[in-house]
Design a protein around this motif. Structure first.
Motif, PDB file in Angstrom:
ATOM      1  N   ASP A 223      -0.885  -0.574  -0.102  1.00 41.51           N
ATOM      2  CA  ASP A 223      -1.311   0.783   0.266  1.00 41.51           C
ATOM      3  C   ASP A 223      -2.828   0.834   0.462  1.00 41.51           C
ATOM      4  OD1 ASP A 223       1.070   2.144   0.554  1.00 41.51           O
ATOM      5  OD2 ASP A 223       1.157   2.836  -1.528  1.00 41.51           O
ATOM      6  N   ALA A 224      -3.537  -0.008  -0.298  1.00 37.43           N
ATOM      7  CA  ALA A 224      -5.006   0.001  -0.187  1.00 37.43           C
ATOM      8  C   ALA A 224      -5.492  -0.689   1.089  1.00 37.43           C
ATOM      9  CB  ALA A 224      -5.626  -0.675  -1.411  1.00 37.43           C
ATOM     10  N   ILE A 225      -4.868  -1.787   1.498  1.00 38.58           N
ATOM     11  CA  ILE A 225      -5.479  -2.596   2.577  1.00 38.58           C
ATOM     12  C   ILE A 225      -4.870  -2.386   3.962  1.00 38.58           C
ATOM     13  CG2 ILE A 225      -6.248  -4.404   0.968  1.00 38.58           C
ATOM     14  CD1 ILE A 225      -3.992  -6.208   2.011  1.00 38.58           C
ATOM     15  N   THR A 226      -3.677  -1.799   4.065  1.00 37.53           N
ATOM     16  CA  THR A 226      -3.069  -1.645   5.387  1.00 37.53           C
ATOM     17  C   THR A 226      -3.668  -0.435   6.111  1.00 37.53           C
ATOM     18  OG1 THR A 226      -1.275  -0.409   4.331  1.00 37.53           O
ATOM     19  CG2 THR A 226      -0.843  -2.711   4.816  1.00 37.53           C
ATOM     20  N   GLY A 227      -3.392  -0.370   7.416  1.00 33.93           N
ATOM     21  CA  GLY A 227      -3.821   0.797   8.191  1.00 33.93           C
ATOM     22  C   GLY A 227      -4.735   0.416   9.341  1.00 33.93           C
ATOM     23  N   HIS A 228      -4.771   1.279  10.331  1.00 34.33           N
ATOM     24  CA  HIS A 228      -5.547   1.009  11.543  1.00 34.33           C
ATOM     25  C   HIS A 228      -7.035   0.871  11.230  1.00 34.33           C
ATOM     26  CE1 HIS A 228      -7.705   2.275  15.288  1.00 34.33           C
ATOM     27  NE2 HIS A 228      -6.961   1.281  15.717  1.00 34.33           N
ATOM     28  N   ASP A 229      -7.668  -0.018  11.987  1.00 33.34           N
ATOM     29  CA  ASP A 229      -9.109  -0.232  11.841  1.00 33.34           C
ATOM     30  C   ASP A 229      -9.705  -0.267  13.245  1.00 33.34           C
ATOM     31  OD1 ASP A 229     -11.676  -1.109  11.353  1.00 33.34           O
ATOM     32  OD2 ASP A 229     -11.082  -3.155  10.777  1.00 33.34           O
ATOM     33  N   PRO A 230     -10.613   0.639  13.558  1.00 35.35           N
ATOM     34  CA  PRO A 230     -11.206   0.638  14.909  1.00 35.35           C
ATOM     35  C   PRO A 230     -11.901  -0.685  15.240  1.00 35.35           C
ATOM     36  CG  PRO A 230     -12.231   2.314  13.483  1.00 35.35           C
ATOM     37  CD  PRO A 230     -11.101   1.714  12.708  1.00 35.35           C
ATOM     38  N   GLN A 231     -12.238  -1.491  14.239  1.00 42.77           N
ATOM     39  CA  GLN A 231     -12.911  -2.776  14.479  1.00 42.77           C
ATOM     40  C   GLN A 231     -11.935  -3.876  14.908  1.00 42.77           C
ATOM     41  OE1 GLN A 231     -16.123  -2.750  14.336  1.00 42.77           O
ATOM     42  NE2 GLN A 231     -16.967  -2.158  12.355  1.00 42.77           N
ATOM     43  N   ASP A 232     -10.628  -3.631  14.801  1.00 45.61           N
ATOM     44  CA  ASP A 232      -9.643  -4.637  15.206  1.00 45.61           C
ATOM     45  C   ASP A 232      -8.651  -3.971  16.150  1.00 45.61           C
ATOM     46  OD1 ASP A 232      -7.540  -6.400  15.548  1.00 45.61           O
ATOM     47  OD2 ASP A 232      -7.050  -6.590  13.417  1.00 45.61           O
ATOM     48  N   ALA A 233      -8.777  -4.308  17.452  1.00 47.74           N
ATOM     49  CA  ALA A 233      -7.965  -3.642  18.472  1.00 47.74           C
ATOM     50  C   ALA A 233      -6.482  -3.958  18.307  1.00 47.74           C
ATOM     51  CB  ALA A 233      -8.438  -4.050  19.859  1.00 47.74           C
ATOM     52  N   THR A 234      -6.130  -5.021  17.568  1.00 47.77           N
ATOM     53  CA  THR A 234      -4.716  -5.337  17.379  1.00 47.77           C
ATOM     54  C   THR A 234      -4.159  -4.710  16.102  1.00 47.77           C
ATOM     55  OG1 THR A 234      -5.162  -7.399  16.188  1.00 47.77           O
ATOM     56  CG2 THR A 234      -4.948  -7.553  18.584  1.00 47.77           C
ATOM     57  N   SER A 235      -4.987  -3.971  15.370  1.00 50.47           N
ATOM     58  CA  SER A 235      -4.453  -3.339  14.151  1.00 50.47           C
ATOM     59  C   SER A 235      -3.675  -2.083  14.528  1.00 50.47           C
ATOM     60  CB  SER A 235      -5.579  -3.031  13.167  1.00 50.47           C
ATOM     61  OG  SER A 235      -6.326  -1.911  13.587  1.00 50.47           O
ATOM     62  N   LEU A 236      -2.660  -1.789  13.725  1.00 48.07           N
ATOM     63  CA  LEU A 236      -1.700  -0.753  14.105  1.00 48.07           C
ATOM     64  C   LEU A 236      -1.914   0.554  13.353  1.00 48.07           C
ATOM     65  CD1 LEU A 236       1.479  -3.011  14.025  1.00 48.07           C
ATOM     66  CD2 LEU A 236       0.286  -2.179  16.065  1.00 48.07           C
ATOM     67  N   GLU A 237      -1.594   1.615  14.032  1.00 51.16           N
ATOM     68  CA  GLU A 237      -1.583   2.945  13.430  1.00 51.16           C
ATOM     69  C   GLU A 237      -0.204   3.114  12.808  1.00 51.16           C
ATOM     70  OE1 GLU A 237      -4.201   5.584  12.869  1.00 51.16           O
ATOM     71  OE2 GLU A 237      -4.498   5.172  15.005  1.00 51.16           O
ATOM     72  N   ALA A 238      -0.072   2.936  11.510  1.00 50.30           N
ATOM     73  CA  ALA A 238       1.246   3.076  10.873  1.00 50.30           C
ATOM     74  C   ALA A 238       1.031   3.564   9.448  1.00 50.30           C
ATOM     75  CB  ALA A 238       1.980   1.736  10.852  1.00 50.30           C
ATOM     76  N   PRO A 239       1.788   4.579   9.022  1.00 55.20           N
ATOM     77  CA  PRO A 239       1.599   5.088   7.669  1.00 55.20           C
ATOM     78  C   PRO A 239       2.011   4.038   6.632  1.00 55.20           C
ATOM     79  CG  PRO A 239       3.528   6.086   8.695  1.00 55.20           C
ATOM     80  CD  PRO A 239       2.869   5.244   9.743  1.00 55.20           C
ATOM     81  N   SER A 240       1.340   4.024   5.485  1.00 51.09           N
ATOM     82  CA  SER A 240       1.673   3.078   4.410  1.00 51.09           C
ATOM     83  C   SER A 240       2.394   3.812   3.296  1.00 51.09           C
ATOM     84  CB  SER A 240       0.393   2.466   3.845  1.00 51.09           C
ATOM     85  OG  SER A 240      -0.246   1.716   4.835  1.00 51.09           O
ATOM     86  N   ASN A 241       3.629   3.383   3.021  1.00 55.73           N
ATOM     87  CA  ASN A 241       4.448   4.076   2.020  1.00 55.73           C
ATOM     88  C   ASN A 241       4.942   3.136   0.938  1.00 55.73           C
ATOM     89  OD1 ASN A 241       4.433   6.698   3.223  1.00 55.73           O
ATOM     90  ND2 ASN A 241       5.706   5.824   4.841  1.00 55.73           N
ATOM     91  N   PHE A 242       4.134   2.129   0.620  1.00 54.31           N
ATOM     92  CA  PHE A 242       4.617   1.088  -0.286  1.00 54.31           C
ATOM     93  C   PHE A 242       4.936   1.648  -1.674  1.00 54.31           C
ATOM     94  CE2 PHE A 242       2.589  -1.271   3.106  1.00 54.31           C
ATOM     95  CZ  PHE A 242       3.503  -2.288   3.312  1.00 54.31           C
ATOM     96  N   VAL A 243       4.005   2.366  -2.277  1.00 53.27           N
ATOM     97  CA  VAL A 243       4.261   2.910  -3.617  1.00 53.27           C
ATOM     98  C   VAL A 243       5.334   3.999  -3.536  1.00 53.27           C
ATOM     99  CG1 VAL A 243       3.258   4.216  -5.538  1.00 53.27           C
ATOM    100  CG2 VAL A 243       1.992   2.292  -4.541  1.00 53.27           C
ATOM    101  N   ALA A 244       5.246   4.827  -2.503  1.00 52.06           N
ATOM    102  CA  ALA A 244       6.189   5.950  -2.379  1.00 52.06           C
ATOM    103  C   ALA A 244       7.642   5.471  -2.308  1.00 52.06           C
ATOM    104  CB  ALA A 244       5.845   6.778  -1.138  1.00 52.06           C
ATOM    105  N   GLU A 245       7.860   4.291  -1.716  1.00 52.17           N
ATOM    106  CA  GLU A 245       9.247   3.833  -1.544  1.00 52.17           C
ATOM    107  C   GLU A 245       9.756   2.956  -2.678  1.00 52.17           C
ATOM    108  OE1 GLU A 245      10.181   2.427   2.391  1.00 52.17           O
ATOM    109  OE2 GLU A 245       9.187   4.146   3.312  1.00 52.17           O
ATOM    110  N   LEU A 246       8.903   2.685  -3.688  1.00 55.70           N
ATOM    111  CA  LEU A 246       9.382   1.929  -4.848  1.00 55.70           C
ATOM    112  C   LEU A 246      10.453   2.733  -5.562  1.00 55.70           C
ATOM    113  CD1 LEU A 246       6.080   0.632  -6.515  1.00 55.70           C
ATOM    114  CD2 LEU A 246       7.756  -0.715  -5.214  1.00 55.70           C
ATOM    115  N   GLY A 247      11.418   2.042  -6.150  1.00 53.92           N
ATOM    116  CA  GLY A 247      12.401   2.763  -6.952  1.00 53.92           C
ATOM    117  C   GLY A 247      13.650   3.144  -6.196  1.00 53.92           C
ATOM    118  N   GLN A 248      13.610   3.041  -4.847  1.00 58.88           N
ATOM    119  CA  GLN A 248      14.838   3.313  -4.095  1.00 58.88           C
ATOM    120  C   GLN A 248      15.858   2.224  -4.392  1.00 58.88           C
ATOM    121  OE1 GLN A 248      13.853   3.581   0.058  1.00 58.88           O
ATOM    122  NE2 GLN A 248      12.601   5.413  -0.219  1.00 58.88           N
ATOM    123  N   ASP A 249      17.153   2.597  -4.368  1.00 63.88           N
ATOM    124  CA  ASP A 249      18.110   1.517  -4.608  1.00 63.88           C
ATOM    125  C   ASP A 249      18.532   0.895  -3.278  1.00 63.88           C
ATOM    126  OD1 ASP A 249      20.668   2.319  -3.686  1.00 63.88           O
ATOM    127  OD2 ASP A 249      20.892   3.655  -5.405  1.00 63.88           O
TER     128      ASP A 249
END
Ligand code: GLN
Length: 482
Positions: A223-249
């Motif tokens: 959750d801390a390191i993912t996410g779009h970065d204007p300095q890297d044109a190949t980085s993606l705009e995508a929401p990070s839900n790693f902690v939020a999705e923990l615990g699902q069965d």
């Protein structure tokens, strides 16, 4: 609940514990490390400054998910004021004038970087033996390799120097060393973590990824390191839900076992894979086999795509603007000498292969054909994901091999990547999960199982690992003596 070292430490610091002694103690452990996990350790000043900044921000009321957690990062990531050698004489005296986005984000989340981890030279290899400053040893058995190329990052976590680390993965360099040392190693979907400030190996494949000991910790880091970065044109705009999705069965999860990965494995790898599949079934998943026939071409394709990219990326190291300076009679001699003295044997081999594959007479036969096979491999995965939610293979067909065993046989070393490179060619996320041990010559060696998800479904893998931990099917053990 399992202990989550990153989460627990961050909670303690967030609750008022002083991060400075925690960081200093980690630095001391790193200085005394017997395995060669690090190429350099940051100065006491650099470490304490970071810790003081974390303490100040916590006191000011900021919530920092990685508050005061010490970490090491592979030595191909730029961090202002530190040597970034890439394990090469070429960059031995280079000091980073800027910081990679992934590291800025780690520090923004409160992590304290204490050192730069050992690696194969320019992230080329599978054993962390090709670096110019000495190899790294597996903390489970010092006569064996920790895997590569992020072997230092893996050994540092497996031996308890730090609770997590960052590596980079071009064709398996986070997953395979994680498997060889018994920790988690995650390669995100291509583009989810910025490559800005990561020294390039093969730009269409390189991704930064974390190693840690619990799914919860992975989620916090991601959750801390993912996410779009204007300095890297190949980085993606995508929401990070790693902690939020923990615990699902994971009841009903459709798991496909890749048939092509089922042959040629050691008995311990086979057993670990079967136990993992049983555990997934026990959690309500369905398991079936699926064939991806193009995977038989993955290793050849990977080396015909990664070496041309590497030969092009490494052209900048000529001793003029970048790299080792060697004075010669004229500019050509000077450049030739810089490259002759600055690069090691494996890097030179890759530059030669890559340049050859790109040359006008051979481009169509090699590079261009490899690009077409890359598409077929991605298509094979896409077809498999119409039937399955995740795919499973071993992380490697065997546990850690002995130091020196493959170093003089490049083709045997390349073949060690058979389970990881296809995922990289297709740009997919994959997680190496610690799946047990194989006893070899009386020594227990860790074995990893790889879980693969569709592009941008990274969270699904961390969720599955968390479910396996809750069921008691996965729990990371640190190496003896840690
Ligand atoms: N072993 C592979 C190679 O040598 C992968 C390296 C990596 O992922 N950086 O290219």
């Amino acid at each position: 609940m399992p202990v989550s070292p990153v989460a627990d430490l961050a909670a303690a610091v967030q609750g008022g514990q002083d991060p400075s002694p925690i960081a200093t103690a980690a630095r001391e452990r790193a200085l005394a490390d017997p395995h060669g996990s690090l190429i350099s350790v940051l100065s006491l000043d650099q470490v304490q400054q970071q810790a003081a900044e974390v303490a100040r921000r916590v006191q000011a009321g900021e919530r920092l998910p990685l508050a005061g957690v010490p970490t090491v990062v592979k030595d191909n990531m730029n961090l202002t004021g530190t040597a970034t050698t890439c394990g090469s004489r070429m960059l031995e005296h280079y000091v980073s004038p800027y910081t990679a986005t992934a590291l800025t984000r780690l520090q923004r989340a409160g992590a304290v970087i204490i050192g730069k981890a050992n690696m194969d030279e320019f992230a080329m290899g599978s054993s962390t033996e090709t670096g110019a400053f000495g190899g790294c040893r597996n903390p489970w058995d010092a006569s064996r390799v920790p895997g590569g190329t992020s072997g230092g990052s893996a050994a540092a976590v497996a031996s308890g120097l730090v609770p997590f680390s960052l590596g980079s993965d071009t064709g398996g360099s986070v997953r395979q060393p994680a498997g060889f040392t018994g920790v988690y190693g995650f390669k995100p979907t291509y583009g989810r973590v910025s490559r800005y400030g990561l020294v390039s190996h093969a730009s269409s494949l390189d991704q930064i990824g974390p190693m840690a000991t619990t799914a919860t910790d992975l989620a916090l880091i991601l959750d801390a390191i993912t996410g779009h970065d204007p300095q890297d044109a190949t980085s993606l705009e995508a929401p990070s839900n790693f902690v939020a999705e923990l615990g699902q069965d994971i009841t009903g999860l459709r798991v496909g076992v890749i048939r092509e990965s089922l042959s040629g494995n050691t008995p311990g790898v086979e057993a670990a894979l079967n136990l993992m599949l049983d555990a997934l079934r026990g959690l309500g998943a369905t398991v079936a086999e699926i064939s991806l026939p193009t995977l038989q071409h993955a290793v050849a394709t990977y080396y015909l795509i990664s070496t041309p990219e590497a030969s092009s990326n490494l052209a900048r190291f000529d001793g003029m603007v970048y790299g080792l300076r060697v004075d010669g009679a004229d500019v050509n001699t000077s450049m030739a000498q810089a490259r002759a003295q600055g690069f090691g044997a494996e890097v030179k081999r890759r530059i030669l292969i890559g340049t050859y594959a790109l040359s006008s007479g051979y481009y169509d036969a090699y590079y261009s054909k490899a690009m077409k096979v890359r598409r077929l491999i991605a298509d094979d995965f896409n077809r498999a994901f119409t039937q399955f939610d995740i795919l499973v293979t071993p992380t490697s067909p065997f546990p850690a091999f002995r130091s020196g065993e493959k170093i003089s046989d490049p083709v045997a070393m390349y073949a060690a990547d058979v389970d990881t490179v296809a995922v990289s060619l297709a740009g997919l996320p994959a997680l190496s999960v610690p799946a047990g041990f194989e006893t070899v010559d009386g020594q227990a060696l860790p074995v990893g199982v790889q879980l693969i998800a569709p592009a941008l479904s990274d969270e699904r893998l961390i969720t599955a690992a968390h479910a396996l931990e809750r069921a008691g099917a996965v729990s990371v053990k640190l190496a003896p003596g840690a």
